[in-house]
Design a protein around this motif. Structure first.
Motif, PDB file in Angstrom:
ATOM      1  N   ASP A   4       0.716  -0.699   0.236  1.00 17.68           N
ATOM      2  CA  ASP A   4       0.317   0.031  -0.256  1.00 17.68           C
ATOM      3  C   ASP A   4       0.821   0.840  -0.421  1.00 17.68           C
ATOM      4  N   ASP A   5       0.695   2.350  -0.600  1.00 19.70           N
ATOM      5  CA  ASP A   5       1.335   3.207  -1.218  1.00 19.70           C
ATOM      6  C   ASP A   5       2.066   4.174   0.630  1.00 19.70           C
ATOM      7  N   GLU A   6       0.636   4.206   0.890  1.00 23.57           N
ATOM      8  CA  GLU A   6       0.144   5.002   2.359  1.00 23.57           C
ATOM      9  C   GLU A   6       0.865   4.369   2.971  1.00 23.57           C
ATOM     10  N   ASN A   7       1.203   3.171   3.808  1.00 28.22           N
ATOM     11  CA  ASN A   7       2.153   2.957   4.115  1.00 28.22           C
ATOM     12  C   ASN A   7       3.365   2.537   3.776  1.00 28.22           C
ATOM     13  N   ILE A   8       3.641   2.454   2.233  1.00 28.71           N
ATOM     14  CA  ILE A   8       4.902   2.648   1.928  1.00 28.71           C
ATOM     15  C   ILE A   8       5.726   3.748   2.640  1.00 28.71           C
ATOM     16  N   ILE A   9       5.328   5.223   2.313  1.00 30.34           N
ATOM     17  CA  ILE A   9       4.977   6.383   2.865  1.00 30.34           C
ATOM     18  C   ILE A   9       5.772   6.439   4.508  1.00 30.34           C
ATOM     19  N   ARG A  10       4.812   5.871   4.744  1.00 29.68           N
ATOM     20  CA  ARG A  10       4.629   6.373   6.568  1.00 29.68           C
ATOM     21  C   ARG A  10       5.755   5.547   6.967  1.00 29.68           C
ATOM     22  N   ALA A  11       6.285   4.397   6.349  1.00 31.14           N
ATOM     23  CA  ALA A  11       7.263   3.506   6.784  1.00 31.14           C
ATOM     24  C   ALA A  11       8.174   4.042   6.530  1.00 31.14           C
ATOM     25  N   LEU A  12       8.468   4.553   5.788  1.00 37.15           N
ATOM     26  CA  LEU A  12       9.600   5.700   5.471  1.00 37.15           C
ATOM     27  C   LEU A  12      10.436   6.555   6.094  1.00 37.15           C
ATOM     28  N   GLU A  13       9.202   6.876   6.625  1.00 37.56           N
ATOM     29  CA  GLU A  13       8.997   8.556   7.321  1.00 37.56           C
ATOM     30  C   GLU A  13       9.873   7.914   8.879  1.00 37.56           C
ATOM     31  N   MET A  14       8.763   6.657   9.113  1.00 41.61           N
ATOM     32  CA  MET A  14       8.757   6.505  10.886  1.00 41.61           C
ATOM     33  C   MET A  14      10.716   5.846  10.679  1.00 41.61           C
ATOM     34  N   LEU A  15      11.102   5.609   9.558  1.00 39.61           N
ATOM     35  CA  LEU A  15      12.197   4.760   9.067  1.00 39.61           C
ATOM     36  C   LEU A  15      13.447   5.857   9.438  1.00 39.61           C
ATOM     37  N   LEU A  16      13.069   7.189   8.667  1.00 38.09           N
ATOM     38  CA  LEU A  16      13.377   7.994   8.640  1.00 38.09           C
ATOM     39  C   LEU A  16      14.345   8.909  10.063  1.00 38.09           C
ATOM     40  N   ILE A  17      13.357   8.863  10.770  1.00 36.07           N
ATOM     41  CA  ILE A  17      13.314   9.451  12.325  1.00 36.07           C
ATOM     42  C   ILE A  17      14.536   9.003  13.221  1.00 36.07           C
ATOM     43  N   ASP A  18      14.643   7.833  12.770  1.00 29.53           N
ATOM     44  CA  ASP A  18      15.465   6.778  13.491  1.00 29.53           C
ATOM     45  C   ASP A  18      17.153   7.208  13.015  1.00 29.53           C
ATOM     46  N   ARG A  19      17.186   7.348  11.559  1.00 27.21           N
ATOM     47  CA  ARG A  19      18.093   6.707  10.581  1.00 27.21           C
ATOM     48  C   ARG A  19      18.545   7.010   9.465  1.00 27.21           C
ATOM     49  N   ARG A  20      18.482   8.480  10.096  1.00 21.98           N
ATOM     50  CA  ARG A  20      18.685   9.354   8.425  1.00 21.98           C
ATOM     51  C   ARG A  20      20.295   9.849   8.470  1.00 21.98           C
ATOM     52  N   GLN A  21      21.048   9.361   9.401  1.00 24.03           N
ATOM     53  CA  GLN A  21      21.915   9.600   9.066  1.00 24.03           C
ATOM     54  C   GLN A  21      23.045   8.216   8.468  1.00 24.03           C
ATOM     55  N   GLU A  22      22.078   7.378   8.567  1.00 25.87           N
ATOM     56  CA  GLU A  22      22.043   6.037   7.907  1.00 25.87           C
ATOM     57  C   GLU A  22      22.029   5.944   6.834  1.00 25.87           C
ATOM     58  N   PHE A  23      21.571   7.028   5.702  1.00 25.05           N
ATOM     59  CA  PHE A  23      20.843   7.570   4.962  1.00 25.05           C
ATOM     60  C   PHE A  23      21.974   7.836   4.244  1.00 25.05           C
ATOM     61  N   ARG A  24      22.158   9.008   5.396  1.00 27.11           N
ATOM     62  CA  ARG A  24      22.908  10.047   4.545  1.00 27.11           C
ATOM     63  C   ARG A  24      24.146   9.321   4.611  1.00 27.11           C
ATOM     64  N   GLU A  25      24.164   8.142   5.200  1.00 32.77           N
ATOM     65  CA  GLU A  25      25.826   7.927   4.190  1.00 32.77           C
ATOM     66  C   GLU A  25      25.706   6.833   3.685  1.00 32.77           C
ATOM     67  N   LEU A  26      24.951   6.390   3.038  1.00 31.43           N
ATOM     68  CA  LEU A  26      24.877   5.660   2.240  1.00 31.43           C
ATOM     69  C   LEU A  26      24.386   7.068   0.663  1.00 31.43           C
ATOM     70  N   SER A  27      24.010   8.004   0.592  1.00 27.25           N
ATOM     71  CA  SER A  27      23.980   8.800  -0.157  1.00 27.25           C
ATOM     72  C   SER A  27      25.220   9.759  -0.061  1.00 27.25           C
ATOM     73  N   GLU A  28      26.216   9.669   0.698  1.00 27.00           N
ATOM     74  CA  GLU A  28      27.441  10.425   0.165  1.00 27.00           C
ATOM     75  C   GLU A  28      28.319   9.139  -0.215  1.00 27.00           C
TER      76      GLU A  28
END
Length: 124
Positions: A14-38
């Motif tokens: 479900d699109d809505e749940n995908i968005i919500r799950a990603l937003e929730m994950l980013l709350i605690d794991r934004r730094q890890e996303f940034r590291e992979l993005s670099e």
């Protein structure tokens, strides 16, 4: 957050749940996303930020997660398994000098995918 979920959408999700799950994950794991993005999105010629980079990173992490199932024997080899493995390893090991650096990024990718799947499952 405006999200194009076509990159990470799987059949039956479900699109809505995908968005919500990603937003929730980013709350605690934004730094890890940034590291992979670099590592994955850095280009020497440009400092332009990719639109929806979090979705791109998550999609990559889900690919690593799926590839690991093949590497560990949990899933059968697919026709493109060797090519996918090489692409993943080449993307993550660019400019690395030690195997530990590569393993760290593989672990990070795998963990983010597992956490996303768990959050998504709880939202269902």
């Amino acid at each position: 957050m405006s999200v194009s979920v076509y990159l990470i959408k799987k059949i039956g999700q479900d699109d809505e749940n995908i968005i919500r799950a990603l937003e929730m994950l980013l709350i605690d794991r934004r730094q890890e996303f940034r590291e992979l993005s670099e590592v994955l999105l850095r280009t020497p010629k440009s400092n332009v930020q990719l639109v929806n980079s979090e979705q791109f990173i998550l999609n990559f992490c889900l690919d690593v997660n799926e590839a690991f199932k093949t590497w560990s024997g949990e899933m059968d080899l697919l026709i493109d398994s060797p090519q996918r493995a090489l692409v993943i390893l080449r993307q993550l090991s660019r400019d690395k000098t030690k195997m530990n650096q590569l393993v760290h990024l593989l672990n990070l990718s795998y963990t983010l995918a597992e956490e996303f799947k768990e959050i998504y499952k709880r939202l269902k």
